[in-house]
Design an enzyme around this catalytic site. Structure first.
Site, PDB file in Angstrom:
ATOM      1  N   ARG A 285     -57.970  11.972 -58.740  1.00 11.75           N
ATOM      2  CA  ARG A 285     -58.679  11.945 -57.454  1.00 11.75           C
ATOM      3  C   ARG A 285     -57.722  12.061 -56.267  1.00 11.75           C
ATOM      4  O   ARG A 285     -58.166  12.292 -55.137  1.00 11.75           O
ATOM      5  CB  ARG A 285     -59.531  10.680 -57.338  1.00 11.75           C
ATOM      6  CG  ARG A 285     -58.762   9.390 -57.281  1.00 11.75           C
ATOM      7  CD  ARG A 285     -59.663   8.169 -57.356  1.00 11.75           C
ATOM      8  NE  ARG A 285     -60.564   8.086 -56.229  1.00 11.75           N
ATOM      9  CZ  ARG A 285     -60.259   7.544 -55.067  1.00 11.75           C
ATOM     10  NH1 ARG A 285     -59.049   7.048 -54.878  1.00 11.75           N
ATOM     11  NH2 ARG A 285     -61.145   7.483 -54.090  1.00 11.75           N
TER      12      ARG A 285
ATOM     13  N   GLU B  57     -50.910  -1.483 -84.241  1.00 12.53           N
ATOM     14  CA  GLU B  57     -49.916  -2.302 -83.546  1.00 12.53           C
ATOM     15  C   GLU B  57     -49.027  -1.473 -82.625  1.00 12.53           C
ATOM     16  O   GLU B  57     -48.088  -1.991 -82.030  1.00 12.53           O
ATOM     17  CB  GLU B  57     -49.037  -3.041 -84.567  1.00 12.53           C
ATOM     18  CG  GLU B  57     -49.781  -4.047 -85.428  1.00 12.53           C
ATOM     19  CD  GLU B  57     -50.419  -5.146 -84.593  1.00 12.53           C
ATOM     20  OE1 GLU B  57     -49.725  -5.735 -83.747  1.00 12.53           O
ATOM     21  OE2 GLU B  57     -51.621  -5.407 -84.791  1.00 12.53           O
TER      22      GLU B  57
ATOM     23  N   ASP C  38     -58.878   3.304 -49.268  1.00 13.59           N
ATOM     24  CA  ASP C  38     -59.123   2.650 -50.545  1.00 13.59           C
ATOM     25  C   ASP C  38     -58.377   1.327 -50.638  1.00 13.59           C
ATOM     26  O   ASP C  38     -57.346   1.127 -49.986  1.00 13.59           O
ATOM     27  CB  ASP C  38     -58.618   3.527 -51.708  1.00 13.59           C
ATOM     28  CG  ASP C  38     -59.508   4.724 -51.967  1.00 13.59           C
ATOM     29  OD1 ASP C  38     -60.645   4.727 -51.478  1.00 13.59           O
ATOM     30  OD2 ASP C  38     -59.049   5.649 -52.667  1.00 13.59           O
TER      31      ASP C  38
ATOM     32  N   PRO D   8     -49.950  -2.626 -73.501  1.00 16.10           N
ATOM     33  CA  PRO D   8     -50.056  -3.891 -72.771  1.00 16.10           C
ATOM     34  C   PRO D   8     -48.707  -4.430 -72.306  1.00 16.10           C
ATOM     35  O   PRO D   8     -48.638  -5.239 -71.386  1.00 16.10           O
ATOM     36  CB  PRO D   8     -50.688  -4.846 -73.792  1.00 16.10           C
ATOM     37  CG  PRO D   8     -51.354  -3.967 -74.789  1.00 16.10           C
ATOM     38  CD  PRO D   8     -50.517  -2.718 -74.857  1.00 16.10           C
TER      39      PRO D   8
END
Length: 273
Positions: free
Chosen positions: A161, A119, A176, A92
């Protein structure tokens, strides 16, 4: 492209066997290796974590299993003829994962993923391998998951992709959302298919016109409308010079003005239509 993933939950990566990624593996476009971190533990409990120095809640993943696992994975790749990998660390606290980064990673011959649990991994592991490999710490969003495996699946699908031979139509990703070029800061607009009428709802007439110029303009206008509604921040990042006259007209209708240092900003009185 070679992909290596070291994880304590190898079964979490089973989706890599299905859909486009699975087909790419079957055709040899992707060479995927999933490793169980616990294979590099040496106690009867297969311990991969310990309490954090300095105190605090949670557990931290240990250096020894990760170091041995990465060393062996690297040795196996080098023996197989692969070039130096990029070490991709889902976290994160990493760099936001964007289409731009997906394109960047799709040009690499080898990605080595380290999805953590608890953690996170003892920082010394990342610092150690950063001395010999390129390390990219990546966040797939402003939230926290129980582990990094879901992020690996997201990143892999976005990257795979883009590889030649994975999509049936090589042009499929050109329009896209976020695609480099004209769509770099826009969301893709709505799409339609047959039948032309369903439950009293028709598709826009322009899509039946056969006029490619008008269709392209309609699609771009729809992209602006959707971006203004859901992600106005994307438009506000752009220089006004990035848009042509028609773009500026639709942006004005949507409530944006080219001011404040040459960028578009949303007028507070803007009304969505």
């Amino acid at each position: 492209m070679r992909l290596d993933v070291v994880t304590i939950f190898p079964e979490y990566l089973e989706p890599l066997n299905v859909s486009l990624v699975g087909k790419a593996r079957a055709r040899g476009v992707l060479d995927v290796h999933v490793h169980d971190l616990r294979a590099w533990t040496y106690d009867r409990h297969n311990t991969v974590d310990d309490t954090p120095y300095g105190g605090g809640p949670g557990m931290v993943m240990k250096t020894e299993p990760w170091g041995d696992a990465l060393d062996e994975s690297l040795a196996d790749g080098y023996e197989g003829g692969a070039h130096s990998p990029v070490l991709v660390v889902p976290t994160p606290s990493g760099r936001p994962f964007t289409q731009e980064l997906a394109v960047e990673l799709s040009a690499e011959p080898w990605l080595l993923f380290t999805p953590a649990r608890y953690e996170g991994i003892d920082r010394r592991v990342i610092d150690e391998y950063a001395t010999r490999l390129r390390v990219v710490e990546v966040s797939i969003g402003d939230y926290v998951l129980a582990g990094g495996e879901a992020a690996v699946l997201v990143i892999t699908e976005a990257v795979a992709r883009l590889l030649p031979g994975v999509l049936g139509n090589a042009e499929s990703h050109r329009d896209d959302s976020f695609a480099p070029g004209a769509m770099a800061n826009l969301l893709e607009g709505p799409v339609y298919t047959k039948p032309p009428e369903w439950r009293g709802r028709s598709i826009p007439d322009v899509l039946l016109s056969g006029h490619h110029g008008k269709i392209a303009r309609w699609r771009r206008d729809q992209a602006f409308a959707r971006t203004a509604l859901n992600r106005p921040d994307l438009i506000e990042r752009c220089e006004a010079s990035a848009f042509d006259k028609k773009d500026r007209e639709i942006l004005s209708i949507l409530g944006f003005s080219p001011e404040r240092g040459g960028r578009f900003w949303r007028r507070p009185t803007a009304v969505e239509e």
